[in-house]
Design a protein around this motif. Structure first.
Motif, PDB file in Angstrom:
ATOM      1  N   MET A  35       1.168  -1.335   0.341  1.00  0.00           N
ATOM      2  CA  MET A  35       0.122   0.029   0.161  1.00  0.00           C
ATOM      3  C   MET A  35       0.656   1.259  -0.281  1.00  0.00           C
ATOM      4  O   MET A  35       1.713   1.485   0.684  1.00  0.00           O
ATOM      5  N   LYS A  36       0.962   1.638  -0.961  1.00  0.00           N
ATOM      6  CA  LYS A  36       1.497   2.560  -0.698  1.00  0.00           C
ATOM      7  C   LYS A  36       0.834   4.114   0.229  1.00  0.00           C
ATOM      8  O   LYS A  36       0.002   4.006   0.467  1.00  0.00           O
ATOM      9  N   LYS A  37       1.451   4.459   0.798  1.00  0.00           N
ATOM     10  CA  LYS A  37       1.600   5.349   1.676  1.00  0.00           C
ATOM     11  C   LYS A  37       1.278   6.614   1.654  1.00  0.00           C
ATOM     12  O   LYS A  37       0.489   7.219   2.281  1.00  0.00           O
ATOM     13  N   ASN A  38       1.607   7.493   0.119  1.00  0.00           N
ATOM     14  CA  ASN A  38       1.790   8.531   0.206  1.00  0.00           C
ATOM     15  C   ASN A  38       1.025   9.513  -1.325  1.00  0.00           C
ATOM     16  O   ASN A  38       0.630  10.281  -1.529  1.00  0.00           O
ATOM     17  N   THR A  77     -18.749 -10.085  13.879  1.00  0.00           N
ATOM     18  CA  THR A  77     -18.514  -8.274  13.623  1.00  0.00           C
ATOM     19  C   THR A  77     -16.582  -8.288  14.080  1.00  0.00           C
ATOM     20  O   THR A  77     -16.364  -7.125  14.205  1.00  0.00           O
ATOM     21  N   ILE A  78     -16.808  -9.149  14.815  1.00  0.00           N
ATOM     22  CA  ILE A  78     -15.022  -9.636  15.043  1.00  0.00           C
ATOM     23  C   ILE A  78     -14.788 -10.033  14.533  1.00  0.00           C
ATOM     24  O   ILE A  78     -13.444  -9.679  14.325  1.00  0.00           O
ATOM     25  N   THR A  79     -14.958 -11.221  13.257  1.00  0.00           N
ATOM     26  CA  THR A  79     -14.532 -11.676  12.179  1.00  0.00           C
ATOM     27  C   THR A  79     -14.308 -10.375  10.839  1.00  0.00           C
ATOM     28  O   THR A  79     -12.559 -10.406  10.935  1.00  0.00           O
ATOM     29  N   GLU A  80     -15.262  -9.078  11.460  1.00  0.00           N
ATOM     30  CA  GLU A  80     -14.654  -8.042  10.581  1.00  0.00           C
ATOM     31  C   GLU A  80     -13.692  -7.543  10.862  1.00  0.00           C
ATOM     32  O   GLU A  80     -13.099  -7.131  10.349  1.00  0.00           O
ATOM     33  N   TYR A  81     -13.542  -7.355  12.262  1.00  0.00           N
ATOM     34  CA  TYR A  81     -12.064  -6.672  12.790  1.00  0.00           C
ATOM     35  C   TYR A  81     -11.018  -7.124  12.455  1.00  0.00           C
ATOM     36  O   TYR A  81      -9.725  -6.475  12.291  1.00  0.00           O
ATOM     37  N   VAL A 113      -5.570  -9.003   8.800  1.00  0.00           N
ATOM     38  CA  VAL A 113      -5.120 -10.029   7.275  1.00  0.00           C
ATOM     39  C   VAL A 113      -4.644  -9.035   6.459  1.00  0.00           C
ATOM     40  O   VAL A 113      -3.832  -8.412   5.531  1.00  0.00           O
ATOM     41  N   PHE A 114      -5.850  -8.074   5.787  1.00  0.00           N
ATOM     42  CA  PHE A 114      -6.313  -7.061   5.435  1.00  0.00           C
ATOM     43  C   PHE A 114      -4.778  -5.626   5.609  1.00  0.00           C
ATOM     44  O   PHE A 114      -4.332  -5.375   4.341  1.00  0.00           O
ATOM     45  N   HIS A 115      -4.451  -5.566   6.328  1.00  0.00           N
ATOM     46  CA  HIS A 115      -3.487  -4.539   6.405  1.00  0.00           C
ATOM     47  C   HIS A 115      -2.349  -5.128   6.711  1.00  0.00           C
ATOM     48  O   HIS A 115      -1.179  -4.273   7.494  1.00  0.00           O
ATOM     49  N   PHE A 116      -2.078  -6.447   7.051  1.00  0.00           N
ATOM     50  CA  PHE A 116      -0.530  -6.700   7.170  1.00  0.00           C
ATOM     51  C   PHE A 116       0.092  -6.686   5.705  1.00  0.00           C
ATOM     52  O   PHE A 116      -0.265  -6.372   4.940  1.00  0.00           O
ATOM     53  N   GLU A 117       1.322  -5.674   6.600  1.00  0.00           N
ATOM     54  CA  GLU A 117       2.066  -5.768   5.189  1.00  0.00           C
ATOM     55  C   GLU A 117       3.772  -6.386   4.409  1.00  0.00           C
ATOM     56  O   GLU A 117       4.885  -6.347   5.619  1.00  0.00           O
ATOM     57  N   PRO A 118       3.519  -7.636   4.247  1.00  0.00           N
ATOM     58  CA  PRO A 118       4.452  -7.836   4.235  1.00  0.00           C
ATOM     59  C   PRO A 118       5.425  -7.552   3.231  1.00  0.00           C
ATOM     60  O   PRO A 118       5.929  -6.424   2.317  1.00  0.00           O
ATOM     61  N   ILE A 143      -3.461  -6.140  -3.636  1.00  0.00           N
ATOM     62  CA  ILE A 143      -4.810  -6.382  -4.945  1.00  0.00           C
ATOM     63  C   ILE A 143      -6.023  -7.051  -3.689  1.00  0.00           C
ATOM     64  O   ILE A 143      -6.870  -6.712  -4.433  1.00  0.00           O
ATOM     65  N   PHE A 144      -5.450  -7.518  -2.661  1.00  0.00           N
ATOM     66  CA  PHE A 144      -6.667  -7.566  -1.562  1.00  0.00           C
ATOM     67  C   PHE A 144      -7.469  -6.348  -1.277  1.00  0.00           C
ATOM     68  O   PHE A 144      -8.730  -6.409  -1.110  1.00  0.00           O
ATOM     69  N   HIS A 145      -6.885  -4.809  -0.495  1.00  0.00           N
ATOM     70  CA  HIS A 145      -6.882  -3.761  -0.048  1.00  0.00           C
ATOM     71  C   HIS A 145      -6.409  -2.781  -0.226  1.00  0.00           C
ATOM     72  O   HIS A 145      -7.009  -1.517  -0.081  1.00  0.00           O
ATOM     73  N   GLY A 146      -4.785  -3.138  -0.695  1.00  0.00           N
ATOM     74  CA  GLY A 146      -4.446  -1.751  -0.849  1.00  0.00           C
ATOM     75  C   GLY A 146      -4.608  -1.088  -2.168  1.00  0.00           C
ATOM     76  O   GLY A 146      -4.582   0.836  -1.780  1.00  0.00           O
ATOM     77  N   VAL A 147      -5.312  -1.781  -3.300  1.00  0.00           N
ATOM     78  CA  VAL A 147      -5.621  -1.026  -3.869  1.00  0.00           C
ATOM     79  C   VAL A 147      -6.684   0.208  -3.845  1.00  0.00           C
ATOM     80  O   VAL A 147      -7.369   1.037  -4.124  1.00  0.00           O
ATOM     81  N   HIS A 148      -7.607  -0.331  -2.547  1.00  0.00           N
ATOM     82  CA  HIS A 148      -8.503   0.009  -2.013  1.00  0.00           C
ATOM     83  C   HIS A 148      -9.032   1.144  -1.343  1.00  0.00           C
ATOM     84  O   HIS A 148      -9.268   2.244  -1.854  1.00  0.00           O
ATOM     85  N   HIS A 149      -7.356   1.423  -0.963  1.00  0.00           N
ATOM     86  CA  HIS A 149      -7.106   2.572  -0.041  1.00  0.00           C
ATOM     87  C   HIS A 149      -5.566   3.643  -1.228  1.00  0.00           C
ATOM     88  O   HIS A 149      -6.410   4.626  -0.768  1.00  0.00           O
TER      89      HIS A 149
END
Length: 206
Positions: free
Chosen positions: A1-4, A70-74, A80-85, A96-102
């Motif tokens: 996910m590009k920070k800026n 609700t806890i699964t969503e969190y 998972v979606f914000h884990f940055e390998p 692909i999973f989440h960075g593109v959305h941000h």
């Protein structure tokens, strides 16, 4: 996910050279309803008509499934979606999973989870719950879990495209927009902010 980098364009950027893979990465907001409402109806039928589960028992397991969503969503969003390998291939999967959305939060075709991703996840959760839970209660439990998921998807789309004037929905939209435009390390709850308060990942009030 590009920070800026955050684009306000409504364009849907291309992620794959292959046309088939590209088509699997995009979906209209109503498609999850078409896919999962019949599944939920079938689970209702299995529980209430085929095995004749008492309504009180059904309601209890249904509400538990909704609560577990609700806890699964969190957890999914935060860990998972914000884990940055570190590996390049992992960064590509993350994008692909989440960075593109941000990077492109106004891309209307990437605001709900496409069936190419949600169906395997749903099957995985179903078999885990079926293994963990007493016999047959997976029907009401999973129907509650899936309704929670559908609510999440529809709310997520609305938060990006609806203009709420006041009340709960305006506050929820502000919560999510702060996650996108202010601090992506906070505000992981999308359809429900309860767990952000519990795990202290909510935004500080000013």
């Amino acid at each position: 996910m590009k920070k800026n980098f955050v684009s306000n364009s409504t364009a849907s950027i291309r992620m794959f050279k292959n046309d088939f893979l590209e088509s699997l990465s995009k979906v209209r907001f109503y498609v999850p309803l078409i896919v999962y409402v019949p599944v939920i109806a079938f689970l209702f039928w299995k529980a209430l008509w085929e095995i004749e589960m008492p309504v009180f028992n059904f309601a209890g397991w249904f509400l538990l499934g909704l609560a577990i969503w609700t806890i699964t969503e969190y957890i999914l969003h935060r860990y998972v979606f914000h884990f940055e390998p570190e590996a390049e291939w992992g960064k590509k999967i993350h994008f692909i999973f989440h960075g593109v959305h941000h990077d492109y939060p106004n891309d209307a075709k990437r605001l709900v989870m496409p069936p190419s991703a949600s169906i395997p996840m749903a099957l995985g959760f179903y078999f885990i719950f079926d293994w963990l839970l007493p016999d047959t209660v997976v029907y009401p439990f999973f129907s509650g879990f899936m309704i929670g998921y559908l609510f999440y998807d529809m709310v997520h789309y609305a938060l990006h495209h609806a203009n709420f004037k006041s009340g709960f929905w305006k506050q929820l939209k502000q919560h999510h927009m702060l996650h996108h435009y202010s601090d992506s390390t906070k505000g992981y709850g999308v359809s429900w902010t309860f767990w952000d308060h519990i795990f202290r990942s909510n935004f500080d009030k000013k």
